[in-house]
Design a protein around this motif. Structure first.
Motif, short mmCIF file in Angstrom:
data_model
loop_
_atom_site.label_atom_id
_atom_site.label_comp_id
_atom_site.label_asym_id
_atom_site.label_seq_id
_atom_site.Cartn_x
_atom_site.Cartn_y
_atom_site.Cartn_z
N ILE A 10 3.01 8.71 5.90
CA ILE A 10 4.13 8.19 6.69
C ILE A 10 3.50 7.14 7.60
N LYS A 11 3.91 5.90 7.40
CA LYS A 11 3.19 4.75 7.97
C LYS A 11 3.54 4.52 9.45
N PRO A 12 2.74 3.65 10.13
CA PRO A 12 2.90 3.50 11.60
C PRO A 12 4.30 3.14 12.07
N VAL A 53 -8.26 -1.97 -3.25
CA VAL A 53 -7.72 -2.56 -4.48
C VAL A 53 -6.95 -3.86 -4.19
N HIS A 54 -6.47 -4.01 -2.96
CA HIS A 54 -5.69 -5.19 -2.59
C HIS A 54 -6.51 -6.23 -1.82
N LYS A 55 -7.85 -6.07 -1.80
CA LYS A 55 -8.60 -6.90 -0.84
C LYS A 55 -8.58 -8.40 -1.13
N PRO A 58 -3.29 -12.01 -0.56
CA PRO A 58 -3.09 -12.76 0.68
C PRO A 58 -2.62 -11.90 1.86
N PHE A 59 -1.98 -10.78 1.55
CA PHE A 59 -1.42 -9.95 2.63
C PHE A 59 -2.40 -8.87 3.11
N PHE A 60 -3.63 -8.85 2.55
CA PHE A 60 -4.56 -7.75 2.84
C PHE A 60 -4.86 -7.61 4.34
N ASP A 62 -3.20 -8.62 7.00
CA ASP A 62 -2.02 -8.15 7.74
C ASP A 62 -1.75 -6.67 7.45
N LEU A 63 -1.95 -6.29 6.20
CA LEU A 63 -1.70 -4.89 5.81
C LEU A 63 -2.65 -3.96 6.58
N VAL A 64 -3.92 -4.35 6.67
CA VAL A 64 -4.89 -3.52 7.39
C VAL A 64 -4.52 -3.46 8.88
N TYR A 86 7.89 11.57 -6.19
CA TYR A 86 7.74 11.02 -4.83
C TYR A 86 7.89 9.50 -4.85
N ARG A 87 7.38 8.84 -5.89
CA ARG A 87 7.57 7.38 -6.00
C ARG A 87 9.07 7.06 -6.04
N GLU A 88 9.83 7.87 -6.78
CA GLU A 88 11.28 7.63 -6.86
C GLU A 88 11.95 7.86 -5.51
N ALA A 92 11.62 1.24 -4.00
CA ALA A 92 10.82 0.05 -4.27
C ALA A 92 9.99 -0.34 -3.05
N THR A 93 8.86 -1.01 -3.32
CA THR A 93 7.94 -1.45 -2.25
C THR A 93 8.69 -2.24 -1.18
N ASP A 94 9.58 -3.15 -1.63
CA ASP A 94 10.37 -3.95 -0.69
C ASP A 94 11.66 -3.18 -0.35
N ILE A 103 13.64 6.74 0.79
CA ILE A 103 13.04 6.67 2.13
C ILE A 103 12.93 5.22 2.60
N ARG A 104 12.50 4.34 1.69
CA ARG A 104 12.31 2.94 2.12
C ARG A 104 13.63 2.24 2.39
N LYS A 105 14.67 2.58 1.63
CA LYS A 105 15.99 1.99 1.90
C LYS A 105 16.45 2.41 3.29
N SER A 110 10.38 -3.79 6.44
CA SER A 110 9.97 -5.00 5.73
C SER A 110 9.09 -4.58 4.56
N ILE A 111 8.70 -5.56 3.73
CA ILE A 111 7.85 -5.22 2.58
C ILE A 111 6.51 -4.63 3.05
N GLU A 112 6.09 -4.99 4.25
CA GLU A 112 4.84 -4.45 4.78
C GLU A 112 5.08 -3.14 5.54
N ALA A 113 6.00 -3.17 6.48
CA ALA A 113 6.32 -1.98 7.27
C ALA A 113 7.39 -1.19 6.50
N ASN A 114 6.92 -0.56 5.41
CA ASN A 114 7.88 0.05 4.48
C ASN A 114 7.86 1.59 4.52
N ALA A 115 7.47 2.12 5.67
CA ALA A 115 7.69 3.54 6.02
C ALA A 115 6.78 4.57 5.35
O1 DGI Z 1 2.57 1.35 -4.07
P1 DGI Z 1 3.41 0.52 -3.11
O2 DGI Z 1 3.11 0.85 -1.67
O3 DGI Z 1 4.88 0.54 -3.41
O4 DGI Z 1 3.00 -1.01 -3.33
P2 DGI Z 1 1.58 -1.71 -3.62
O5 DGI Z 1 0.52 -0.72 -3.99
O6 DGI Z 1 1.85 -2.85 -4.55
O7 DGI Z 1 1.21 -2.37 -2.21
C1 DGI Z 1 0.62 -1.60 -1.18
C2 DGI Z 1 1.20 -2.03 0.13
O8 DGI Z 1 0.87 -3.40 0.38
C3 DGI Z 1 2.73 -1.99 0.19
O9 DGI Z 1 3.23 -0.70 0.48
C4 DGI Z 1 3.01 -2.99 1.26
C5 DGI Z 1 1.95 -4.04 1.06
N1 DGI Z 1 2.44 -5.15 0.22
C6 DGI Z 1 2.61 -5.16 -1.13
N2 DGI Z 1 3.08 -6.36 -1.55
C7 DGI Z 1 3.19 -7.12 -0.43
C8 DGI Z 1 2.79 -6.35 0.69
N3 DGI Z 1 2.77 -6.82 1.95
C9 DGI Z 1 3.17 -8.10 2.14
N4 DGI Z 1 3.17 -8.59 3.40
N5 DGI Z 1 3.59 -8.90 1.10
C10 DGI Z 1 3.61 -8.47 -0.21
O10 DGI Z 1 3.98 -9.19 -1.13
#
Ligand code: DGI
Length: 141
Positions: A10-12, A53-55, A58-60, A62-64, A86-88, A92-94, A103-105, A110-115
């Motif tokens: 459960i994210k910040p 895995v996301h390093k 471009p959003f790495f 900010d994500l950290v 649980y994924r269902e 969706a990520t966004d 939960i995310r709906k 936002s796509i980053e602050a997605n709970a």
């Molecule tokens: O498994 P998920 O969390 O649904 O998604 P993921 O593994 O593709 O990405 C991990 C996290 O990275 C995601 O929960 C939020 C962030 N993220 C993914 N795609 C984007 C993103 N953050 C931004 N700002 N922009 C993106 O396109």
């Protein structure tokens, strides 16, 4: 059916917005069982390692920053096909694209602050659970 375990965060944003209890209730109502749970504040190296895995993305950075911005609640969940279920439940990520009732709906900002976070497969579930929990902390191990 296969009894599986999955790893959840459960994210910040959701913890700060006092949505932890509501999210845990959604998890329980979906028939998943909590086998371990704790509140922690991730360090920068922990967050960088978790999302390694996301390093190159471009959003790495900010994500950290976001993941270390406040406490999170990490847990191990168990149930039949727990990983996909649980994924269902997360949706969706966004959050803008997440289905009604997820939960995310409901709680994503936002796509980053997605709970919430949930493992995307059995191998990652194992790695992620052992990243945060010892077997002593997991009920039934
Ligand atoms: O498994 P998920 O969390 O649904 O998604 P993921 O593994 O593709 O990405 C991990 C996290 O990275 C995601 O929960 C939020 C962030 N993220 C993914 N795609 C984007 C993103 N953050 C931004 N700002 N922009 C993106 O396109």
């Amino acid at each position: 059916m296969t009894t599986e375990r999955t790893f959840s965060i459960i994210k910040p944003d959701a913890v700060a917005a006092k949505q932890t209890g509501a999210i845990i209730q959604m998890i329980l109502d979906a028939g998943l069982t909590v086998k371990a749970m704790k509140m922690i504040r991730l360090t920068r190296p922990q967050a960088e390692g978790f999302y390694a895995v996301h390093k190159e993305r471009p959003f790495f950075k900010d994500l950290v920053e976001y993941m270390i911005s406040g406490p999170v609640v990490v847990s191990c969940l168990e149930g039949d096909n727990a990983i996909i279920r649980y994924r269902e439940l997360m949706g969706a990520t966004d959050p803008a694209k997440a289905a009604e009732g997820t939960i995310r709906k409901k709680f994503g900002k936002s796509i980053e602050a997605n709970a919430c976070h949930g493992s995307d497969g059995p191998d990652t579930a194992k790695v992620e659970m052992s990243y945060f929990f010892s077997s002593l902390e997991i009920v039934g191990e």
